[in-house]
Scaffold this motif. Structure first.
Motif, PDB file in Angstrom:
ATOM      1  N   ASN A 685      33.996  72.784  59.551  1.00 18.43           N
ATOM      2  CA  ASN A 685      35.073  71.865  59.186  1.00 18.43           C
ATOM      3  C   ASN A 685      36.180  72.584  58.426  1.00 18.43           C
ATOM      4  OD1 ASN A 685      36.342  69.236  58.589  1.00 18.43           O
ATOM      5  ND2 ASN A 685      35.614  69.630  56.505  1.00 18.43           N
ATOM      6  N   GLN A 686      35.803  73.456  57.509  1.00 19.91           N
ATOM      7  CA  GLN A 686      36.799  74.224  56.760  1.00 19.91           C
ATOM      8  C   GLN A 686      37.613  75.125  57.687  1.00 19.91           C
ATOM      9  OE1 GLN A 686      34.465  76.253  53.807  1.00 19.91           O
ATOM     10  NE2 GLN A 686      33.831  74.344  52.781  1.00 19.91           N
ATOM     11  N   THR A 689      40.057  73.006  59.646  1.00 16.05           N
ATOM     12  CA  THR A 689      41.162  72.566  58.783  1.00 16.05           C
ATOM     13  C   THR A 689      42.147  73.708  58.536  1.00 16.05           C
ATOM     14  OG1 THR A 689      39.617  71.051  57.698  1.00 16.05           O
ATOM     15  CG2 THR A 689      41.717  71.427  56.618  1.00 16.05           C
ATOM     16  N   ALA A 716      28.841  64.800  62.412  1.00 16.02           N
ATOM     17  CA  ALA A 716      30.243  64.743  62.001  1.00 16.02           C
ATOM     18  C   ALA A 716      31.001  63.847  62.979  1.00 16.02           C
ATOM     19  CB  ALA A 716      30.854  66.137  61.975  1.00 16.02           C
ATOM     20  N   LEU A 741      35.375  66.491  62.157  1.00 15.75           N
ATOM     21  CA  LEU A 741      35.801  67.823  61.731  1.00 15.75           C
ATOM     22  C   LEU A 741      37.316  67.913  61.785  1.00 15.75           C
ATOM     23  CD1 LEU A 741      33.213  69.968  63.751  1.00 15.75           C
ATOM     24  CD2 LEU A 741      33.021  69.181  61.378  1.00 15.75           C
ATOM     25  N   ARG A 745      39.025  68.967  54.206  1.00 16.43           N
ATOM     26  CA  ARG A 745      38.429  70.299  54.054  1.00 16.43           C
ATOM     27  C   ARG A 745      37.223  70.273  53.126  1.00 16.43           C
ATOM     28  NH1 ARG A 745      38.491  75.335  51.688  1.00 16.43           N
ATOM     29  NH2 ARG A 745      38.890  77.064  53.137  1.00 16.43           N
ATOM     30  N   TYR A 749      28.481  66.781  54.636  1.00 13.87           N
ATOM     31  CA  TYR A 749      27.770  66.223  55.772  1.00 13.87           C
ATOM     32  C   TYR A 749      26.289  66.097  55.416  1.00 13.87           C
ATOM     33  CZ  TYR A 749      32.144  67.155  58.096  1.00 13.87           C
ATOM     34  OH  TYR A 749      33.476  67.160  58.439  1.00 13.87           O
TER      35      TYR A 749
END
Length: 832
Positions: A685-686, A689, A716, A741, A745, A749
């Protein structure tokens, strides 16, 4: 082929092969509901006609299902409408709102494509037939165009009828079980509206005992013969009701019957009961059955209304004729025969523009179409060769057209050329309409296959052809793209014909000019030895786009055909339209194949073999649109266990597919380096982002230990997995999850624990497998759960095929489909 005419108020079915519903909740019940609705709509809203469109099985089209008051032949170009089409019926279906068009001016402004095929002054109201979130189709009624438009009360009546119909169809669907009867089976039922006039002929049945003189008659026959209640059932009693001059002939008929075994058209006069001297004519017809020579079984006819009407029209000094709703000539009086210089036998059962070559101009047929669809009288002048002008007047209603013909003064324009009489009639609905209609439909055809099918559907009925072949150029040779109407194997020897061959399909391309052969002799003379089948005339059309040859189109006709200048011009114009559409479609097919190849390259070519686990996966690309999707799946072997991954990048584009490849690589890297599932999704996810691609993605990741079946799962924004136990019980694992996602950021989860026992099957999937237009996603998930629960136990590969079977068969699937199945086997056991 003409359709038969049923009794007034009945239904004429033209559906063809029906699906096999034997229960009362199937097609028969559906058809009864639709017939009642369109009939009620006409009767209660003062509309002259009404039609019902039903959704197709794949929910991508609306098909003309039921018609009342409008000739089906005039709607031939609108039998199938794409749900996303720019027409009032699809618009009502998509939006769930009523579409009202007051006349031609508003139609031209809002739906110009409709006027391309139906350029007439009529008003229409299209009402969606729904029940809650379920959409079954559209009810569409027609009124004559007028400045006042359609009364608000009429529109309310139509909406009320549509609402009741929707509720009834919803009830029908609920009773039908697995089979959905509320979808079109591709045919059209015609509902006959009751005529304003009463029956022209009354028919009764009788049984005459020739030995005893007993005369048994049904209620209708007694009424026709003027036999009141209590009258003895004897021949003498019948004779008493006849004119005195007719009694001897009636009584002598018994001897005639004994001799010849039948009674043919005995004309009698029945006197009225009040004794005022009035009489009415009747006829007796009968036959002695072979099993009982002593009885005459027959009918008595009171035809005074019909006979009197026909006699009156025959005595008129004016020429009168009638057309049925589809334009077939159903009656002409004697004066019409004289004025048209054509016998009744040559006119009845034919279209005027077919029976009379000098009426073959499409503008004359257009007058009939305008009269039927606008329900307004119309008139026109026509020249009967050599220079005799006639004035035609047409008076329409929902049951057909009554017309008159009268001599007229010549207008201030030259008469047609003397050879007009030998000119063959053009297409039944006018060649120009087919040109415009094909142009519109070709804009919606995307692939080469769709272009070819559209051409076949439009050209063959439009020009009365029986054969069509379309060839495309590839590697400087002609390759068959579509054929219809040819004997099996006839075209095999022409496959791969080089561009230097001396054949008409090649030479029309090399010269850029169409080639027409009006007889088999003409073709064989120009090309000696060319194989011939049962066709008698041909049109070879070059398909050239932007100055480059694309292919050739061949039309075959059963009868010798002198192609008129107009027909040659229209066919030449059509060949240009087809060529442009084919060139665009070939480019699409090439780019589509490249895009799909790219997408497949980003997915795993094969799944790893894992002791104790069996896996199977399926990926199905969407079947409409050029863009590609971002669905992916993966099975990753790590030291901590086996990771099962499925995800979906939003959108359908090359960017979505590219991002899918990045995410798949990122997940694989984090799985092997980070380990814990919740951290894998957090890191992914980071990354998404930080990349800020403007796209979001869903993902579901499970790490499972094949030895004991224990697993950790994180989600997610993805759909929940399904778990089928060894006994067939299947549940939706409603696992807690985090956001999609790419949204936040810092999102976390949560991780969930679950257990995969031996013999159980775990199903991970994307939304393309469960989404349907107009349905809640939860209902789609439950349908997949039920399908998984009821599927036969067997290999995972067979199970994957069954679960994706409906999606695989769909030709109009908007979204991609990904499915990943996992089953736990005995440690070290087989992997299938």
């Amino acid at each position: 082929m003409r359709q038969g005419v049923p009794a007034a108020g009945g239904t004429r079915a033209t559906r063809g092969a029906r699906r096999g519903w034997g229960d009362p909740d199937g097609a028969a019940a559906r058809d009864a509901l639709l017939a009642g609705a369109v009939r009620k709509a006409v009767q209660s809203s003062e509309a002259y006609g009404c039609v019902m469109y039903l959704r197709s099985r794949d929910r991508r089209s609306l098909l003309l299902s039921t018609v009342a008051g409008v000739p089906v032949s005039l709607l031939s170009g609108f039998r199938s409408l794409p749900v996303n089409g720019r027409l009032p019926v699809p618009a009502a279906y998509r939006t769930g709102r009523t579409v009202y068009l007051s006349g031609a001016e508003e139609t031209l402004r809002r739906f110009p494509q409709l006027l391309m095929g139906l350029p007439y002054a009529f008003a229409t109201v299209c009402v969606p037939v729904t029940a809650g979130a379920e959409r079954f189709g559209v009810l569409c009624a027609f009124w004559p165009g007028s400045a006042q438009g359609v009364a608000p009360s009429a529109r309310r009546h139509l909406r009320a009828i549509a609402n009741r119909l929707g509720a009834s169809l919803a009830t029908l669907t609920g009773r039908a079980g697995r089979v959905d009867p509320v979808e079109s089976d591709g045919g059209t039922a015609v509902v006959e509206l009751p005529a304003a006039a009463g029956p022209a002929i009354t028919v009764g049945l009788f049984d005459w005992d020739l030995a005893t003189g007993a005369f048994s008659a049904d209620e209708t026959a007694r009424e026709v013969l003027g036999l009141p209640a209590g009258t003895p059932g004897t021949v003498d009693a019948v004779a008493e009701r006849l004119h005195p001059a007719d009694r001897p002939e009636f009584l002598a008929a018994a001897e005639e019957v004994r001799t010849h075994g039948r009674l043919l058209g005995l004309h009698l006069r029945v006197e009225d009961e009040d004794g005022d001297g009035r009489q009415r004519p009747v006829e007796l017809w009968g036959q002695v059955p072979g099993t009982d020579a002593g009885h005459l079984l027959g009918v008595v006819l009171d035809s005074r209304t019909g006979a009197a009407a026909a006699g009156a029209v025959e005595r008129l000094p004016h020429a009168v004729f009638s057309l049925d709703p589809d334009g077939w000539i159903s009656y002409v009086n004697h004066r019409t025969e004289l004025l048209l210089e054509t016998s009744r036998e040559d006119l009845l059962g034919r279209h005027p523009w077919d029976a009379l070559p000098w009426l073959s101009d499409p503008s004359y047929e257009d007058r009939y179409r305008a009269a039927m669809l606008s329900q307004q009288p119309t008139s026109f002048l026509a020249c009967c060769p050599p220079e005799r002008w006639l004035a035609f007047s047409l008076y329409p209603d929902a049951h057909g057209v009554t017309g008159t013909v009268a001599p007229a003064a010549a207008p201030n324009r030259p008469p047609p050329s003397p050879d007009t009489r030998s000119t063959p009639a053009p297409a039944s609905v006018g060649a120009m309409y087919h040109l415009l209609q094909l142009a519109g439909l070709l804009t919606q055809a995307v692939t080469v296959s769709e272009v070819c099918e559209t051409v076949a559907d439009q050209i063959l009925p439009g020009f009365g052809g029986q054969q069509l072949a379309i060839y495309v150029i590839r590697d400087n040779r002609l390759h068959l793209a579509l054929e219809t109407g040819y004997p099996d194997g006839f075209l095999d020897e022409f496959e791969g014909t080089p561009m230097r061959a001396r054949l008409p399909g090649v030479e029309t391309l090399n010269t850029g000019s169409p080639i027409f052969f009006e007889s088999a002799h003409d073709l064989s003379s120009a090309y000696p030895g060319i194989p011939l089948d049962e066709m008698s005339s041909w049109a070879f059309l070059p398909l050239i786009a932007s100055g480059h040859p694309v292919g050739s189109c061949i039309l075959g006709f059963e009868e010798p055909r002198p192609f008129t200048t107009e027909e040659r011009g229209v066919l030449t114009a059509l060949s240009g339209l087809i060529a442009q559409a084919l060139e665009r479609a070939r480019l699409y097919d090439t780019e589509f194949a490249l895009a799909r190849g790219l997408q497949h390259a980003l997915l795993p070519h094969r799944l790893p073999k894992i002791p104790g686990l069996a896996t199977a996966a399926r990926y199905l690309p969407g079947t409409i649109g050029m863009e590609i999707g971002g669905d992916w799946y993966d099975v990753i072997v790590t030291a901590q266990g086996i990771c099962l991954v499925i995800g979906d990048v939003e959108g359908h584009s090359v960017a979505a597919a590219a991002l899918m490849g990045q995410l798949r690589s990122a997940v694989r890297a984090f799985v092997t380096s980070v380990g814990r599932p919740e951290e894998v999704l957090a890191r992914t996810n980071q990354l998404l982002t930080d990349l800020d691609p403007g796209l979001l993605a869903s993902c579901l990741l499970l790490r499972i230990d094949p030895a004991d079946g224990r697993a950790l799962a994180v989600r997610a924004g993805h759909l929940p997995p399904l778990l089928r136990h060894a006994d067939g019980r299947t549940e939706v694992l409603d696992l807690p999850g985090g956001p999609l996602l790419g949204i936040d950021r810092t999102a976390e989860y949560p991780v969930s624990s679950l257990h995969l026992p031996p013999g159980a099957v775990l199903a991970l999937y994307t939304d393309g497998l469960v989404e349907e237009p107009g349905l809640e996603i939860d209902l789609g998930v439950d349908r997949l759960r039920a399908a998984l629960a009821h599927a036969e136990a067997g290999s995972l590969e067979a199970l994957a095929d069954r679960l994706t079977g409906d999606a695989r068969r769909s030709k109009h699937r908007a979204d991609d489909v990904a499915l990943l199945l996992t089953a736990r086997t005995a440690a070290g056991g087989p992997d299938s």
